[in-house]
Design a protein around this motif. Structure first.
Motif, mmCIF file in Angstrom:
data_model
loop_
_atom_site.group_PDB
_atom_site.id
_atom_site.type_symbol
_atom_site.label_atom_id
_atom_site.label_comp_id
_atom_site.label_asym_id
_atom_site.label_seq_id
_atom_site.Cartn_x
_atom_site.Cartn_y
_atom_site.Cartn_z
ATOM 1 N N ARG A 196 7.002 26.066 -23.286
ATOM 2 C CA ARG A 196 8.441 26.245 -23.303
ATOM 3 C C ARG A 196 8.844 27.433 -24.166
ATOM 4 O O ARG A 196 9.786 28.147 -23.860
ATOM 5 N N ASP A 197 8.109 27.623 -25.258
ATOM 6 C CA ASP A 197 8.529 28.590 -26.249
ATOM 7 C C ASP A 197 7.931 29.956 -25.974
ATOM 8 O O ASP A 197 6.955 30.353 -26.572
ATOM 9 N N THR A 228 23.393 22.837 -16.435
ATOM 10 C CA THR A 228 23.742 23.518 -17.674
ATOM 11 C C THR A 228 24.873 22.798 -18.385
ATOM 12 O O THR A 228 24.957 22.840 -19.607
ATOM 13 N N SER A 260 23.988 24.687 -22.109
ATOM 14 C CA SER A 260 23.415 26.010 -22.264
ATOM 15 C C SER A 260 22.933 26.494 -20.908
ATOM 16 O O SER A 260 22.538 25.687 -20.076
ATOM 17 N N ASN A 276 20.527 28.673 -20.885
ATOM 18 C CA ASN A 276 19.193 29.171 -21.176
ATOM 19 C C ASN A 276 18.148 28.199 -20.650
ATOM 20 O O ASN A 276 18.197 27.004 -20.920
ATOM 21 N N SER A 336 14.933 27.669 -21.234
ATOM 22 C CA SER A 336 14.031 26.889 -22.080
ATOM 23 C C SER A 336 14.818 25.870 -22.896
ATOM 24 O O SER A 336 14.288 24.814 -23.242
ATOM 25 N N THR A 337 16.112 26.136 -23.162
ATOM 26 C CA THR A 337 16.927 25.122 -23.823
ATOM 27 C C THR A 337 17.143 23.930 -22.895
ATOM 28 O O THR A 337 17.089 22.775 -23.311
ATOM 29 N N GLY A 339 14.022 21.969 -22.807
ATOM 30 C CA GLY A 339 13.858 21.271 -24.068
ATOM 31 C C GLY A 339 14.775 20.068 -24.167
ATOM 32 O O GLY A 339 14.375 18.994 -24.615
ATOM 33 N N PHE A 340 16.015 20.247 -23.698
ATOM 34 C CA PHE A 340 16.986 19.153 -23.698
ATOM 35 C C PHE A 340 16.459 17.990 -22.867
ATOM 36 O O PHE A 340 16.512 16.833 -23.277
#
Lengths: 307, 227
Positions: free
Chosen positions: A80-81, A142, A147, A149, A151-152, A155-156
């Motif tokens: 993810r990062d 979103t 977000s 983004n 990867s956010t 992550g969520f």
């Protein structure tokens, strides 16, 4: 590193879908590695360009390939990062894909053959209808992650654990329908035929040869992989690596390969079962996709944030 | 309210309710009668499962009974009766041409938005966790009405009518954990009797105008006029 893997793996996914499909239709079919051989053959061949072609025609393969490549770079694959995480905005991905499509259509019209123009106009018809549905499905995602983004968003999804979202279900259905239309698979377009009445993507790249054709084909496969990764990672993010260390990367990679293989299998089954639609039914099909995405948005508002 | 605070069955209720709404849309745009009847059966089954889940979450035993009633009646008996009727009327393969399919579906989404807006102040008053379902059930009711408006085919209109009933039942389950059993039994028999009467009417309409297209009922002459 990740990007190189996607680029190298994209033909494999296309080949996998093709060979599973052949098996399902009781044919032996080419092995999953066949696209690599095709690419090598095409790269070694001489490039022939029509007399009436302008600079746009020559530049288009590079533009299409590069924009698809950049879009792919923005999507988290195994971890993810990523270094590209700050710019991995979902709007950027959609925009880059639109840029590639625009040049593809331009190149189709450039040579001035009837097929190229016809294919370009059909492609534009499909994409004009598919884009609202894509955006609507993406907005649904979103809005819940707050977000755009990628990867956010992923992550969520990860931190949340297993939560059944009615809106995600609809967004997923809408996005799958759109992905099928955008990557030119049955029932919208048939990637395996050169029958003049039905082809869309093939009609636009009909005039290409040699390495230009190779780049165009490769970009199409990349796009297929991109949508597959997007669907797999955004809706079913489990198993994706959190950091870039080799262990997490390895696990993430194995998981994503398994997920893509499953998606490819599903695609091959649906392509075998379904028949190609008439072009004039495609707007109805994409209307359905739009309806799904819109319902997803509405059910998000009604059921998940209300009161 | 946050979805993550709810337990898994409660989340499942929401997903299933959203699917009920989806089936409404399918009913609205499905022009093949047999497929539309199948869709209606699925809607009945979904509503029944929602009722059972609500009963399970709130430990209301009587909701199991109404869920079972709904399943038997709306997912099995009525679709079966409709199938038989359609077969006896020789309309298995009949298709009805919708005038503007995309417009009809989009108006449907507008109705959903309208239902949401209408229910918004009501939701603050309700006490149960499932109050958000009210908007969905109202939307299902409105979609049923909309189906009565846009479809000219008598069988399709009956399906619209029945899906209104589905929406009402969903609303009752969501807002007040179901109606008293007497009322529910009464409604169930009402629906059943209505279904039998509709069946008789189908044959009557067909005998007099030789078709089940209700748009042709407003003509006075029995025979087609020379246009």
């Amino acid at each position: 590193m990740q990007l190189a893997l996607v680029v190298a793996g994209a033909p494999l996914l296309a080949g996998w879908v093709k060979s599973v499909k052949a098996r399902l239709q009781n044919r032996r079919g080419p092995g999953p590695l066949q696209p690599y051989r095709d690419l090598r053959k095409l790269f070694m061949k001489q490039v022939l360009v029509a007399d009436s072609a302008s600079i746009v025609f020559r530049a288009a393969p590079y533009v299409v390939f590069t924009s698809t490549l950049l879009a792919t770079a923005a999507v988290p694959l195994a971890v993810r990062d990523l270094p590209t995480a700050p710019v991995a905005d979902i709007m950027v991905v959609v925009g880059l894909l639109a840029l590639g499509r625009f040049f593809l259509a331009l190149a189709g019209m450039d040579v001035g053959t009837a097929f190229g123009g016809m294919g370009a106009s059909r492609e534009m018809l499909i994409s004009a209808l598919a884009e609202p549905a894509t955006l609507m499905a993406i907005f649904t995602l979103t809005m819940s992650a707050h977000s755009t983004n990628l990867s956010t968003v992923v992550g969520f999804q990860l931190t949340q654990g297993l939560v059944l979202h009615p809106s995600y279900l609809f967004a997923l259905m809408g996005l799958v329908l759109v992905a099928v239309a955008e990557t030119g698979r049955i029932p919208v377009d048939n990637p395996a035929t050169h029958l003049e009445l039905t082809m869309v993507h093939e009609a636009m790249i009909l005039e290409y040869s040699g390495r230009h054709l190779a780049l165009m084909e490769w970009a199409a496969w990349l796009k297929l992989t991109l949508y597959g990764v997007l669907i797999a990672n955004v809706f079913f993010p489990w198993g994706i690596g959190e950091t870039t260390d080799p262990g997490a990367f390895g696990i993430g990679l194995a998981v994503i390969v398994a997920k893509l293989a499953l998606l490819g299998l599903a695609l091959a089954v649906s392509e075998t079962v379904l028949a190609k639609m008439r072009l004039f039914r495609v707007p109805q099909y994409l209307n359905l996709a739009f309806l799904f995405a819109l319902l997803g948005m509405l059910s998000f508002l009604i059921l998940e944030v209300a009161a | 309210m946050n979805l993550t605070q709810l337990s898994l069955p409660e989340q499942a209720i929401f997903v299933l309710a959203a699917l009920v709404l989806l089936v409404s849309f399918i009913l609205l745009s499905q022009t093949r009668l047999t497929a539309a009847i199948h869709a209606f059966a699925w809607q009945g089954a979904l509503v029944a499962v929602v009722a059972a889940l609500v009963g399970w979450v709130g430990a209301d035993a009587h909701l199991y009974l109404s869920a079972g009633l709904t399943l038997a009646l709306k997912a099995l008996l009525i679709p079966w009766m409709l199938h038989r009727l359609v077969r006896r009327l020789d309309m298995d393969a009949e298709r009805e041409a919708l005038v503007h399919p995309a417009l009809v579906a989009l108006t449907g989404t507008l109705l959903v938005v309208f239902a949401y807006w209408l229910v918004l102040p009501l939701e603050r008053l309700a006490v149960t966790d499932t109050r958000n379902l009210l908007a969905i059930s109202l939307a299902t009711v409105l979609m049923g009405f909309w189906m009565l408006v846009v479809r000219a085919q008598a069988v399709a209109q009956v399906l619209g009518f029945m899906s209104i009933e589905n929406g009402l039942f969903l609303g009752a389950v969501a807002a007040t954990r179901g109606m008293p059993l007497v009322v529910e039994l009464g409604v169930a028999f009402d629906v059943l009797v209505a279904m039998i009467l509709f069946g008789v009417f189908f044959f009557q309409i067909r005998e007099s105008i030789d078709s089940l297209d209700t748009d042709r009922l407003d003509r006075l002459a029995e025979t087609e006029e020379e246009a």
